[in-house]
Design a protein around this motif. Structure first.
Motif: not given
Lengths: 599, 599
Positions: A406-407, A410-411, A413-414, A428, A431
């Motif tokens: 999941l982390e 998140k990355l 997306i970043q 997204e 995620y």
């Protein structure tokens, strides 16, 4: 490049790091060789890319609707699943004696993994059905198997698992669904089941529910739970479709992610009789349901890995093709921009994704390999050994990817910046999809209690002793390579720290305090095991560089760099965490409900 | 309990931990006393709960639509904003000389914080307008101010910031929007702006865009960027509405969260002239735009804190009222279930939320207090000192809450289990909303480069020296309390470690390698600063326990427990991270684009 699989990496894990080739030499899997499996992967990749990936965004934006007591799904979902069915893939997970393909679990996971990556919610229907059919095959009577199994195996019917109720999610001891014995030996089921994935849909003509319920007079709590097969539509003795079995869809839950998979509130026996059939013995329901739990939990972990892989591949491709900014050492605005994959922090975010995903993926396939080995073995001692190690690793398989993959999402997306936050790009959605995995099939907290409260203790710590032997065997090989020696030392130190932590916890007087930091232990032990998986990959990479031609060296160098990353950036984090666990730190445990906000 | 504010905690931060009472003694803020501010908080809480919170879920489910080149939003959004306008709150952030309420920033943040918590996307329109009006008040000519400022201050018109373009997000050096001088001194603006929050809406009759653009012949890169005021509808000299200024809405971005705030692609000068007016000097656009950046970035951090607070309060309330399971020491299914807030892992997840949110919140108010102190001070040395410390802390204010308060939102979902993953409960929406904060107003990676590449170095490390003095002053007070002595030692060690890391990085030959782990440094330095904020709170709690009556002791004990949590569970994590930074670890930096997946 494909957005759902890195075939080079899959080959590396299955054949270079692990031993699928050896599994294929067994009699049980003798029908297959690498070439035939590769063709199967080709076929699956095509179907997954063309049928599943293409409708993933649409399915997310157009979730199943509750119309007149029924569910309506988009036609693309039905087409995709139909392509899967027509390719015979519904039978991938079963033995040939019940009409299955009898594939090694390693390969079953690999080929289904591509569908999960392409469209996890669509695959949830298929995954649940596999669990139901396998449960029935192991625990059901011949009569039930004859009547229900063929249509589950060929995918004409789908299955569900009905455990939770609105008032009893994680606490199965408190379920109230009732099963009253009828004169002809069947049962009348009454009660409400919650969170039922695939509980209603318009894809298959029948749905077979596996329902936990209590027979009146049975012992209180989990010891009085039995398992029942309850079809949506009754099935006549000749196999022809019968009447509606009065399982009413009371509502759909609207989720943050995995929106394409229905999640239902079902009422049994409300508007008429819902007939059920006992599966296995009375009051053995939980054991029967959990029969498939190891494999199901590995599949949940795999789903977390694959959902993250989609984000990783997409963000990597984006980063390598998106010009933006300039090197820190040359900010001249008249020079051309560089690809963002050249920026150090983008590299860090891509590397973190790689290290988490490929590390977790190796663990999933390692466990699948153990299951395959068990099935090909007649050595009872080996089987017992594998069972113990699997029992120990299962909570990690379920939880570690749910947290760290999941982390990774998140990355991803970043890496895309503002674009990553829009629904025009898939990162997204992935995620949102992945946030589910920490919740279903046993929450994060429950996995922690399972590993620290039961798994590390069982048979006087036998499973941890086996883990040590297996890790030592990897370290023996790795330490022969000069560039891996330091990792071996660090892994040994980390393993010792875990063992000392377990010993310290075992001495606690208060069993609740002993487990107060169980989730943190689970997390740290996951880091230890994933570091081990990276060491296994590093050995394969070093050996691959020696054996292979130079054209592949970037791939192997990437593996060695990711190993370095995991050992330098991640593994050191476990030390302060394990200290808390060993110290029986009671900071959180002592807190009262009033102290949080003062009222 | 309220779902948008813990008033007891707000009092604790503003008056017990920090010194809002002292700020109120200054001439500048002499119109206010604690009683009048409390009434204002009461009013805002009522409007936020009744108008903003009530439509947050509906706004999320019914995002603004693009219809015939215009935007349509739900009527509840307009009613909510209208209630805010009617209460005169649009003027909260401005000085009285331009018609503002001249509130201390601490109070402006506190009252707006409740609206953010209740409905962040609705508040985004208001927040942006404040930034635009403040920028205009500082940099604009009297003519521009007279014509545009009153309607921004009273909230009749809203404002936007137009920086990014499709090909230039973080890299402003590469914007191509052009400003051609007209004979009468205005400019014709042509170009496309991307990611414009509030760029179009149907709430106010006009929208004032602050646009970065290049005047032909200006220097390349950021040195050739100027700032322009470009109204959606032209304004006649008498202030009456004029013609449409040809700013075409080319599309809306559909986001994962913060859906109620429009995010637009705008075309300037495509179908006719878009007239703009220079704000400040030619080629000083970036400096003018960044004039408000410290305050804007603190507001972004506050928005991350408040979005997490919503999840925390909701999950706490849920946990205290949801029976499920039994204590580990008594699993008897015939005994009643306990509230889940009694389970150790639920406590851990609530405590983690509390520690992250209340720690970050204190930092936001601490920075707001510095801004207020600056405005009341005539001591140039003090002002310079506050400026330096603010410059140093701003990237932490922006990023640390974006990371750790998002983590808090993740845990809020976990506390609710399956319910938390559904859109029937607010926690998943708040999680989606908060994912934005790491991306806008300068990404995570950019904040890292800002702090390690510029802020810790400026004026020979003067800002870090000031930070040390301020931290030492807290430690001096704290060390007088026996129960806080150990925390002082740990904080001093952590501060030294940060200083050593900065020194090690300063010696690097390769400036790019020096910053390769800048994001990790930013994160660790954030932990240091938040630990300091917890020590400040602990001092206030210890002193509060001495002074106050016993009825409040649970609140103070909770503060002390959370301090313990942050120092035991979180602060130790910085050690391995800072080692990587100090070692100039190049594991990620060295990676080539091919090595990620071998192609």
């Amino acid at each position: 490049m494909s957005m759902i699989v890195n075939r080079r990496d899959l080959d590396f894990v299955l054949y270079e790091t692990l031993g699928l080739d050896k599994i294929l030499q067994s009699e049980r899997y003798g029908d297959y060789d690498r070439e035939s499996l590769d063709s199967m992967l080709d076929l699956c990749q095509t179907i997954a890319e063309e049928e599943f990936l293409t409708c993933a965004a649409k399915l997310d934006a157009n979730e199943p609707e509750f119309v007149d007591g029924k569910v309506e799904t988009i036609p693309e979902l039905k087409s995709a699943i139909s392509a899967y069915q027509e390719a015979g893939l519904c039978a991938s997970a079963y033995d040939s004696d019940i009409g299955g393909m009898q594939l090694p679990m390693m390969m079953d996971q690999a080929l289904n993994g591509m569908f999960v990556c392409a469209n996890n919610p669509a695959h949830i229907y298929l995954f649940l059905t596999q669990g139901v059919a396998n449960m029935l095959a192991v625990c059901g009577s011949d009569e039930l198997k004859n009547k229900y199994l063929p249509n589950l195996v060929n995918g004409n019917w789908f299955g569900t698992m009905c455990l939770s109720e609105p008032q009893a999610g994680s606490s199965l001891a408190d379920i109230t669904t009732k099963a009253d014995l009828n004169v002809e030996g069947s049962y009348s089921i009454t009660g409400t089941k919650m969170w039922i994935s695939g509980g209603e849909q318009d894809i298959t003509e029948n749905i077979i529910h596996m329902v936990l319920a209590k027979i009146p007079g049975s012992p209180p709590g989990v010891k009085g739970i039995s398992l029942f097969l309850v079809p949506k539509n009754r099935v006549n003795d000749d196999g022809s479709p019968g009447d509606f079995n009065n399982i009413a869809l009371a509502g759909l839950n609207h989720k943050m992610g995995c929106r394409g998979a229905t999640n239902c509130l079902l009422n049994f026996g409300e508007s008429g009789e819902s007939i059920g059939y006992l599966v296995g013995k009375e009051n053995h329901g939980l054991a029967n349901m959990f029969h498939m739990m190891n494999e199901a939990r590995i599949s949940v972990g795999m789903s977390a890995v694959m959902t993250a892989l989609g984000g990783y591949l997409y963000s990597l491709d984006y980063a390598r093709n998106r010009p933006q900014g300039r090197p820190l050492v040359n900010r001249n605005p008249e020079d051309p921009q560089i690809m963002i994959s050249e920026h150090a922090d983008i590299k860090r975010m891509l590397m973190t994704q790689k290290a988490f995903i490929e590390g977790a993926q190796t663990l999933m396939y390692y466990c699948a390999e153990m299951i395959d080995t068990k099935k090909t073995s007649r050595d009872q001692q080996q089987i017992q050994r594998l069972d113990l190690l699997l029992d120990l690793l299962t909570p990690i398989c379920k939880s570690w990817p749910s947290e760290y993959c999941l982390e990774a999402n998140k990355l991803a997306i970043q890496v895309l910046g503002g674009y990553g936050y829009t629904r025009e790009y898939p990162v997204e959605r992935l995620y949102r999809d992945n946030r589910l995995n920490h919740i279903h099939e046993g929450t994060w907290g429950i996995q922690g209690i399972d590993i620290l409260g039961r798994k590390v203790r069982m048979h006087d710590g036998a499973a941890v002793a086996i883990l040590r032997e297996e890790m030592e065997s990897t370290m023996d090989v790795a330490s022969k390579h000069l560039e891996l020696v330091n990792y071996c030392g660090q892994l040994e130190d980390s393993l010792s720290l875990v063992e000392k932590t377990i010993a310290a916890v075992a001495k606690a007087d208060d069993p609740a305090l002993a487990l107060a930091n169980a989730t943190i232990f689970l997390d740290s032990m996951g880091h230890l095991v994933v570091a081990w998986m990276w060491l296994k990959q590093a050995v394969a990479a070093v050996e691959g560089k020696l054996d292979h031609n130079a054209s592949d060296s970037a791939f192997y160098d990437g593996k060695l760099a990711a190993t370095g990353f995991f050992f330098r950036y991640e593994l050191p984090k476990i030390k302060p965490n394990l200290e808390l666990v060993a110290d029986l730190d009671s900071t959180c445990y002592d807190l009262t409900a009033e102290q949080f906000i003062g009222i």
